[in-house]
Motif scaffolding. Sequence first.
Motif, short mmCIF file in Angstrom:
data_model
loop_
_atom_site.label_atom_id
_atom_site.label_comp_id
_atom_site.label_asym_id
_atom_site.label_seq_id
_atom_site.Cartn_x
_atom_site.Cartn_y
_atom_site.Cartn_z
N VAL A 94 -13.00 5.80 6.00
CA VAL A 94 -11.56 5.67 5.76
C VAL A 94 -11.31 4.56 4.75
CG1 VAL A 94 -9.35 5.00 6.77
CG2 VAL A 94 -10.81 6.64 7.96
N LEU A 95 -11.96 3.41 4.94
CA LEU A 95 -11.79 2.30 4.02
C LEU A 95 -12.25 2.66 2.61
CD1 LEU A 95 -13.01 -0.63 6.31
CD2 LEU A 95 -10.66 -0.13 5.62
N ASP A 96 -13.33 3.41 2.53
CA ASP A 96 -13.87 3.79 1.23
C ASP A 96 -12.97 4.79 0.51
OD1 ASP A 96 -16.00 3.97 -0.81
OD2 ASP A 96 -16.20 6.01 -0.04
N ARG A 97 -12.48 5.80 1.25
CA ARG A 97 -11.74 6.88 0.60
C ARG A 97 -10.24 6.59 0.46
NH1 ARG A 97 -14.57 12.65 1.67
NH2 ARG A 97 -16.72 11.90 1.77
N ALA A 98 -9.69 5.84 1.39
CA ALA A 98 -8.25 5.55 1.33
C ALA A 98 -7.97 4.19 0.71
CB ALA A 98 -7.65 5.61 2.73
N GLY A 99 -8.99 3.36 0.60
CA GLY A 99 -8.79 1.99 0.14
C GLY A 99 -8.15 1.88 -1.23
N ALA A 100 -8.47 2.81 -2.13
CA ALA A 100 -7.93 2.73 -3.49
C ALA A 100 -6.42 2.86 -3.51
CB ALA A 100 -8.57 3.82 -4.35
N ALA A 101 -5.85 3.56 -2.53
CA ALA A 101 -4.40 3.75 -2.48
C ALA A 101 -3.70 2.65 -1.69
CB ALA A 101 -4.08 5.10 -1.84
N ALA A 102 -4.47 1.77 -1.08
CA ALA A 102 -3.90 0.75 -0.19
C ALA A 102 -3.47 -0.48 -0.98
CB ALA A 102 -4.91 0.36 0.88
N VAL A 103 -2.39 -0.35 -1.72
CA VAL A 103 -1.89 -1.47 -2.51
C VAL A 103 -1.53 -2.65 -1.60
CG1 VAL A 103 -0.07 -2.23 -4.10
CG2 VAL A 103 -1.05 0.07 -4.31
N ASP A 104 -0.86 -2.35 -0.50
CA ASP A 104 -0.44 -3.39 0.44
C ASP A 104 -1.29 -3.43 1.71
OD1 ASP A 104 1.60 -4.34 -1.17
OD2 ASP A 104 3.04 -2.89 -0.42
N GLY A 105 -2.37 -2.67 1.75
CA GLY A 105 -3.26 -2.74 2.89
C GLY A 105 -3.33 -1.46 3.69
N LEU A 106 -4.02 -1.52 4.82
CA LEU A 106 -4.19 -0.40 5.72
C LEU A 106 -3.71 -0.79 7.11
CD1 LEU A 106 -7.03 -0.52 3.81
CD2 LEU A 106 -7.30 1.70 4.91
N SER A 107 -3.14 0.18 7.83
CA SER A 107 -2.70 -0.07 9.20
C SER A 107 -3.01 1.14 10.06
CB SER A 107 -1.20 -0.38 9.25
OG SER A 107 -0.44 0.79 9.00
N LEU A 108 -3.14 0.92 11.33
CA LEU A 108 -3.27 2.04 12.26
C LEU A 108 -2.69 1.66 13.61
CD1 LEU A 108 -6.93 2.53 13.56
CD2 LEU A 108 -6.10 0.40 12.64
N PHE A 109 -2.22 2.66 14.32
CA PHE A 109 -1.73 2.49 15.68
C PHE A 109 -2.21 3.71 16.44
CE2 PHE A 109 0.97 2.53 19.31
CZ PHE A 109 1.34 1.22 19.54
N VAL A 110 -3.25 3.54 17.27
CA VAL A 110 -3.92 4.68 17.88
C VAL A 110 -4.25 4.41 19.35
CG1 VAL A 110 -4.90 5.50 15.71
CG2 VAL A 110 -6.19 3.88 17.11
N TYR A 111 -4.42 5.48 20.09
CA TYR A 111 -4.90 5.43 21.47
C TYR A 111 -6.30 4.83 21.43
CZ TYR A 111 -6.33 7.43 26.04
OH TYR A 111 -6.78 7.63 27.32
N ASP A 112 -6.52 3.77 22.21
CA ASP A 112 -7.75 2.99 22.13
C ASP A 112 -8.82 3.61 23.02
OD1 ASP A 112 -9.58 1.02 21.66
OD2 ASP A 112 -8.59 -0.51 22.88
N ARG A 113 -9.41 4.71 22.54
CA ARG A 113 -10.47 5.34 23.33
C ARG A 113 -11.72 5.67 22.52
NH1 ARG A 113 -11.60 10.63 24.57
NH2 ARG A 113 -10.82 12.24 23.17
N ALA A 114 -11.69 5.39 21.21
CA ALA A 114 -12.90 5.57 20.40
C ALA A 114 -13.87 4.44 20.72
CB ALA A 114 -12.55 5.58 18.91
N PRO A 115 -15.08 4.72 21.19
CA PRO A 115 -16.02 3.65 21.57
C PRO A 115 -16.26 2.68 20.42
CG PRO A 115 -16.81 5.79 22.33
CD PRO A 115 -15.65 6.07 21.43
N GLY A 116 -16.17 1.39 20.72
CA GLY A 116 -16.45 0.36 19.73
C GLY A 116 -15.39 0.17 18.67
#
Length: 302
Positions: A94-116
């Motif tokens: 995600v950081l590699d592919r979406a990072g170029a469009a992230a002028v002001d950064g990246l954010s997420l708000f997700v259900y916390d169940r992905a291990p690690g």
Amino acid sequence: MIVRDWRNLDPAVMRDLYGREEREWSRALSWETAGNSESIEYARTTWGLPGIVVGEAQGPIRGWAFWLVEDGLVKVGGFAAEHAAATAALLDAVLDRAGAAAVDGLSLFVYDRAPGLRRALYAAGFDIEPFLYLSRSITQPPAAVPANHRDVDTLRGWLPEDEAAAALLLAESYGDAGSHFAPHNRPEQWTRYVRNLVVHTGVGALMPEATRVLRAGDRMAALVVMTRIAPATAHVAQVAVHPVWRGRKLATALVGAACTRAAEQGCTQATLLVAAGNRPARTVYARMGFDVRATFVAARRG
């Protein structure tokens, strides 16, 4: 792990992935998400909603994520993974592919169940804020809470013309602390956030009569937005009290009133999300009978 663009996947493969998440959300959160899955799939197959999947070479898919870009901020709208290696690979991709469009950064708000997930976010330099998912039975109404309604008008349900006043209330209530909802605290961002709450179904379908609006003249003094996330589950999607009218127990009274209205419309439980660090709000909700059921995670990297 092999990373692939999800826009090239067969719809049948995606239906299986969505189905796993739908079953988990229903089991753990009493939240029906089939409608959201349909919207995501429509966006993926029509205009090309960006997203990726990860898995072992020649093996099954072990994780997937998608994102949107708004106002120079990449917002990760979904993140699911089966094990820690998939989580790490997914976040890196995600950081590699979406990072170029992230002028002001990246954010997420997700259900916390992905291990690690939290460990991977910390390692990638994200600031993290956990949120608690609370629930309570509303088959019995909460005890009435005396609230000081002086200088405010009669409590009522939601009307379509309330959108502008609600956006102003939220902007003045949250200010810069509302970065999860309006990243730059701009009026148009608050307007978009309110429309997402009351028009779209990402956090449930609006329950206009259960939603509680308290006005003071031509302004909105307090608001509790109630949505339906399953046939028997109501969700307190937003609570706001203008700073001028705080200290009158309005939030407690309005949440209680919203739960009562939702029960009258067939709901047997109510849920809400609260920041883990917001101890005053957590104390209020605990007194109202809300218990912790799961956790979500909000994260942002500049």
